[in-house]
Design a protein around this motif. Structure first.
Motif, PDB file in Angstrom:
ATOM      1  N   VAL A 149     100.429 -11.079  52.096  1.00 15.31           N
ATOM      2  CA  VAL A 149      99.894 -12.202  51.332  1.00 15.31           C
ATOM      3  C   VAL A 149     100.977 -12.740  50.403  1.00 15.31           C
ATOM      4  O   VAL A 149     101.883 -12.021  50.002  1.00 15.31           O
ATOM      5  CB  VAL A 149      98.655 -11.807  50.485  1.00 15.31           C
ATOM      6  N   VAL A 150     100.860 -14.027  50.086  1.00 15.06           N
ATOM      7  CA  VAL A 150     101.693 -14.626  49.061  1.00 15.06           C
ATOM      8  C   VAL A 150     100.945 -14.462  47.748  1.00 15.06           C
ATOM      9  O   VAL A 150      99.803 -14.900  47.616  1.00 15.06           O
ATOM     10  CB  VAL A 150     101.953 -16.123  49.351  1.00 15.06           C
ATOM     11  N   VAL A 151     101.569 -13.803  46.804  1.00 15.60           N
ATOM     12  CA  VAL A 151     100.965 -13.585  45.494  1.00 15.60           C
ATOM     13  C   VAL A 151     101.630 -14.540  44.521  1.00 15.60           C
ATOM     14  O   VAL A 151     102.839 -14.534  44.357  1.00 15.60           O
ATOM     15  CB  VAL A 151     101.158 -12.135  45.014  1.00 15.60           C
ATOM     16  N   THR A 152     100.825 -15.380  43.912  1.00 16.12           N
ATOM     17  CA  THR A 152     101.334 -16.332  42.935  1.00 16.12           C
ATOM     18  C   THR A 152     100.885 -15.882  41.556  1.00 16.12           C
ATOM     19  O   THR A 152      99.695 -15.756  41.305  1.00 16.12           O
ATOM     20  CB  THR A 152     100.781 -17.743  43.218  1.00 16.12           C
ATOM     21  N   ARG A 153     101.841 -15.587  40.693  1.00 16.82           N
ATOM     22  CA  ARG A 153     101.539 -15.181  39.325  1.00 16.82           C
ATOM     23  C   ARG A 153     101.992 -16.285  38.384  1.00 16.82           C
ATOM     24  O   ARG A 153     103.032 -16.884  38.589  1.00 16.82           O
ATOM     25  CB  ARG A 153     102.304 -13.904  38.957  1.00 16.82           C
ATOM     26  N   ASN A 154     101.213 -16.532  37.358  1.00 17.22           N
ATOM     27  CA  ASN A 154     101.663 -17.478  36.350  1.00 17.22           C
ATOM     28  C   ASN A 154     102.196 -16.721  35.149  1.00 17.22           C
ATOM     29  O   ASN A 154     102.148 -15.496  35.098  1.00 17.22           O
ATOM     30  CB  ASN A 154     100.562 -18.476  35.972  1.00 17.22           C
ATOM     31  N   ASP A 155     102.718 -17.455  34.197  1.00 12.86           N
ATOM     32  CA  ASP A 155     103.330 -16.803  33.039  1.00 12.86           C
ATOM     33  C   ASP A 155     102.309 -16.180  32.087  1.00 12.86           C
ATOM     34  O   ASP A 155     102.683 -15.533  31.120  1.00 12.86           O
ATOM     35  CB  ASP A 155     104.253 -17.766  32.299  1.00 12.86           C
ATOM     36  N   ARG A 156     101.026 -16.341  32.378  1.00 13.82           N
ATOM     37  CA  ARG A 156      99.972 -15.680  31.595  1.00 13.82           C
ATOM     38  C   ARG A 156      99.471 -14.406  32.260  1.00 13.82           C
ATOM     39  O   ARG A 156      98.534 -13.789  31.800  1.00 13.82           O
ATOM     40  CB  ARG A 156      98.802 -16.654  31.373  1.00 13.82           C
ATOM     41  N   GLY A 157     100.075 -14.070  33.393  1.00 10.59           N
ATOM     42  CA  GLY A 157      99.702 -12.841  34.084  1.00 10.59           C
ATOM     43  C   GLY A 157      98.560 -12.977  35.061  1.00 10.59           C
ATOM     44  O   GLY A 157      98.129 -11.998  35.649  1.00 10.59           O
ATOM     45  N   GLU A 158      98.038 -14.187  35.259  1.00 15.07           N
ATOM     46  CA  GLU A 158      96.965 -14.404  36.244  1.00 15.07           C
ATOM     47  C   GLU A 158      97.580 -14.480  37.630  1.00 15.07           C
ATOM     48  O   GLU A 158      98.698 -14.976  37.799  1.00 15.07           O
ATOM     49  CB  GLU A 158      96.222 -15.694  35.909  1.00 15.07           C
ATOM     50  N   SER A 159      96.852 -14.015  38.648  1.00 15.71           N
ATOM     51  CA  SER A 159      97.365 -13.994  40.017  1.00 15.71           C
ATOM     52  C   SER A 159      96.422 -14.707  40.963  1.00 15.71           C
ATOM     53  O   SER A 159      95.219 -14.723  40.794  1.00 15.71           O
ATOM     54  CB  SER A 159      97.547 -12.543  40.482  1.00 15.71           C
ATOM     55  N   TYR A 160      97.025 -15.271  42.030  1.00 14.89           N
ATOM     56  CA  TYR A 160      96.298 -15.921  43.110  1.00 14.89           C
ATOM     57  C   TYR A 160      96.873 -15.387  44.412  1.00 14.89           C
ATOM     58  O   TYR A 160      98.077 -15.186  44.522  1.00 14.89           O
ATOM     59  CB  TYR A 160      96.491 -17.444  43.057  1.00 14.89           C
ATOM     60  N   TYR A 161      96.028 -15.142  45.400  1.00 15.99           N
ATOM     61  CA  TYR A 161      96.465 -14.557  46.660  1.00 15.99           C
ATOM     62  C   TYR A 161      96.173 -15.532  47.806  1.00 15.99           C
ATOM     63  O   TYR A 161      95.065 -16.052  47.916  1.00 15.99           O
ATOM     64  CB  TYR A 161      95.746 -13.242  46.921  1.00 15.99           C
ATOM     65  N   VAL A 162      97.189 -15.759  48.669  1.00 17.79           N
ATOM     66  CA  VAL A 162      97.018 -16.614  49.831  1.00 17.79           C
ATOM     67  C   VAL A 162      97.470 -15.808  51.039  1.00 17.79           C
ATOM     68  O   VAL A 162      98.626 -15.364  51.115  1.00 17.79           O
ATOM     69  CB  VAL A 162      97.854 -17.916  49.703  1.00 17.79           C
ATOM     70  N   SER A 163      96.593 -15.630  52.007  1.00 15.39           N
ATOM     71  CA  SER A 163      96.908 -14.843  53.201  1.00 15.39           C
ATOM     72  C   SER A 163      97.898 -15.587  54.091  1.00 15.39           C
ATOM     73  O   SER A 163      97.830 -16.796  54.243  1.00 15.39           O
ATOM     74  CB  SER A 163      95.624 -14.568  53.974  1.00 15.39           C
ATOM     75  N   VAL A 164      98.823 -14.828  54.682  1.00 10.76           N
ATOM     76  CA  VAL A 164      99.795 -15.410  55.629  1.00 10.76           C
ATOM     77  C   VAL A 164      99.142 -15.515  56.980  1.00 10.76           C
ATOM     78  O   VAL A 164      98.470 -14.625  57.418  1.00 10.76           O
ATOM     79  CB  VAL A 164     101.072 -14.536  55.693  1.00 10.76           C
TER      80      VAL A 164
END
Length: 67
Positions: free
Chosen positions: A52-67
Motif C-alpha cells: 500500500v501507499v501510505v500517505t502521512r501528513n505533518d500532523r501524523g495522520e495517515s491515509y492508505y491506498v492499495s496498489v
C-alpha cells in the motif's frame, strides 16, 4: 500548505524522507492514488499484494491506498 510523505509498505518498504507540499488533503490523496496506479502498472507483481501507499501528513495522520 501541509507537507505529505508517501511511503510504500508491504513486501518492499520504501520511506519518503522529504515529502511534498500540497494545498489540502484531497490533493495529496489523489497524488497517492496516481502513485499507486503507476506502481501497479510498472510493477505488476505488487498488484493485489499487501503493498500500500501510505500517505502521512505533518500532523501524523495517515491515509492508505492499495496498489
Amino acid at each position: 500548505m501541509a507537507r505529505f510523505y508517501f511511503n510504500l509498505e508491504g513486501k518492499h518498504n520504501v520511506d519518503d524522507p522529504g515529502g511534498l507540499a500540497f494545498e489540502n488533503e484531497l490533493q495529496a490523496f489523489r497524488a497517492a492514488q496516481r502513485l499507486a496506479n503507476a506502481l501497479a502498472s510498472v510493477q505488476p507483481p505488487l498488484r493485489g499484494t499487501t503493498c500500500v501507499v501510505v500517505t502521512r501528513n505533518d500532523r501524523g495522520e495517515s491515509y492508505y491506498v492499495s496498489v
